[in-house]
Write an enzyme that holds these catalytic residues in place. Structure first.
Site, mmCIF file in Angstrom:
data_model
loop_
_atom_site.group_PDB
_atom_site.id
_atom_site.type_symbol
_atom_site.label_atom_id
_atom_site.label_comp_id
_atom_site.label_asym_id
_atom_site.label_seq_id
_atom_site.Cartn_x
_atom_site.Cartn_y
_atom_site.Cartn_z
ATOM 1 N N GLU A 1 -43.555 82.379 -25.223
ATOM 2 C CA GLU A 1 -42.645 83.196 -26.027
ATOM 3 C C GLU A 1 -43.007 84.665 -25.929
ATOM 4 O OE1 GLU A 1 -42.933 82.491 -30.300
ATOM 5 O OE2 GLU A 1 -44.507 81.018 -29.967
ATOM 6 N N THR B 1 -39.356 86.225 -31.006
ATOM 7 C CA THR B 1 -39.915 85.899 -29.694
ATOM 8 C C THR B 1 -38.870 85.172 -28.864
ATOM 9 O OG1 THR B 1 -40.838 83.794 -30.478
ATOM 10 C CG2 THR B 1 -42.286 85.730 -30.520
ATOM 11 N N ASN C 1 -37.993 82.772 -26.215
ATOM 12 C CA ASN C 1 -38.697 81.655 -25.587
ATOM 13 C C ASN C 1 -38.153 81.373 -24.194
ATOM 14 O OD1 ASN C 1 -39.049 81.460 -28.553
ATOM 15 N ND2 ASN C 1 -40.239 79.639 -28.033
#
Ligand code: ADP
Ligand code: RBF
Ligand code: MG
Length: 205
Positions: free
Chosen positions: A122, A42, A44
């Site tokens: 995210e 993910t 961020n």
């Protein structure tokens, strides 16, 4: 097993208010919990309540939409320098700002499972990348809400639910009114995602 939920979000006629919501920033390091090792990296983004005041009021949970990345020429997925044709075909031929567009699914919230005290944003980009892209400019066009943030008995069921979120995002975006005009496959205006410079950036230059 997670409970059955719809695979398509939103009407076929197109987005509903308050969507689309926009957000942008440079990809920062996250919590380093090894999302990548779980197969769900993910990217961020910092949460800036001045740039995106709506984020204070929006409910925690899973959202989906389109992401654009301005990958540097050195990145293996940079469309003009590599053989990555997927990104090229999803990017407007007239968009020379260096941004490539991808579908995405994202979490905005406290990550109940980890009991975070700060809100995070995210983004899991629905594309395989040949290298990381920390520090790269990312823009988001959030098209809808999938589900509320949940706590989970274990990591396996969290991952299972995230995989289902990815399917929901793909299927929901694969409709004419939800696909980007810039990709030649839809009618949704994604010009903000690929344009050279935003008004916000212009103001600080
Ligand atoms: P962190 O805790 O630093 O966020 P992650 O394990 O979540 O670490 O990995 C995120 C990083 O992985 C992103 O910042 C990006 O550079 C890279 N990455 C590679 N592929 C993807 C993808 N498909 N979606 C999101 N990030 C990706
Ligand atoms: N964390 C939670 O605690 N609860 C959730 O319901 C949840 N849903 C997520 C959905 C998506 C699509 C993504 C990308 C992440 C989600 N997360 C959730 C965050 C997740 O805990 C985080 O990515 C992991 O901590 C792996 O680092
Ligand atoms: Mg992360």
């Amino acid at each position: 097993m997670s409970t059955a939920r719809p695979l398509i979000i939103g009407p076929s006629t197109g987005l509903k208010a308050p969507y689309p919501l926009q957000m942008e920033g440079k990809v920062i390091s996250g919590f380093g919990r090894g999302s990548k090792e779980l197969g769900i990296p993910t990217a961020n983004l910092p949460i800036d309540y001045n740039l995106t005041p709506w984020i204070a009021d929006i409910k925690s949970g899973v959202y989906f939409g389109w992401a654009s990345l301005r990958l540097p020429p050195s990145h293996p997925n940079q469309p003009t320098t590599s053989s990555d044709t997927t990104a090229t075909t999803t990017t407007a031929p007239e968009a020379h700002s260096g941004f490539s567009v991808y579908p995405m699914v994202m979490s905005i919230g406290y990550n109940k499972f980890y009991k975070n005290t700060m809100r995070s944003a995210e983004v899991h980009v629905l594309h395989e990348f040949g290298a990381d892209f920390y520090g790269v400019e990312m823009r988001l066009l959030i098209t809808g809400f999938i589900r509320e943030e949940k706590d989970y008995a274990n990591l396996e069921v969290l991952i299972e639910d995230i995989k289902l979120d990815c399917d929901v995002a793909r299927k929901s975006l694969d409709r004419e009114a939800w696909a980007l005009r810039e990709t030649g496959r839809g009618t949704l205006d994604g010009s903000w995602l690929v344009r050279e410079r935003t008004e916000q950036n212009r103001a600080v230059v």
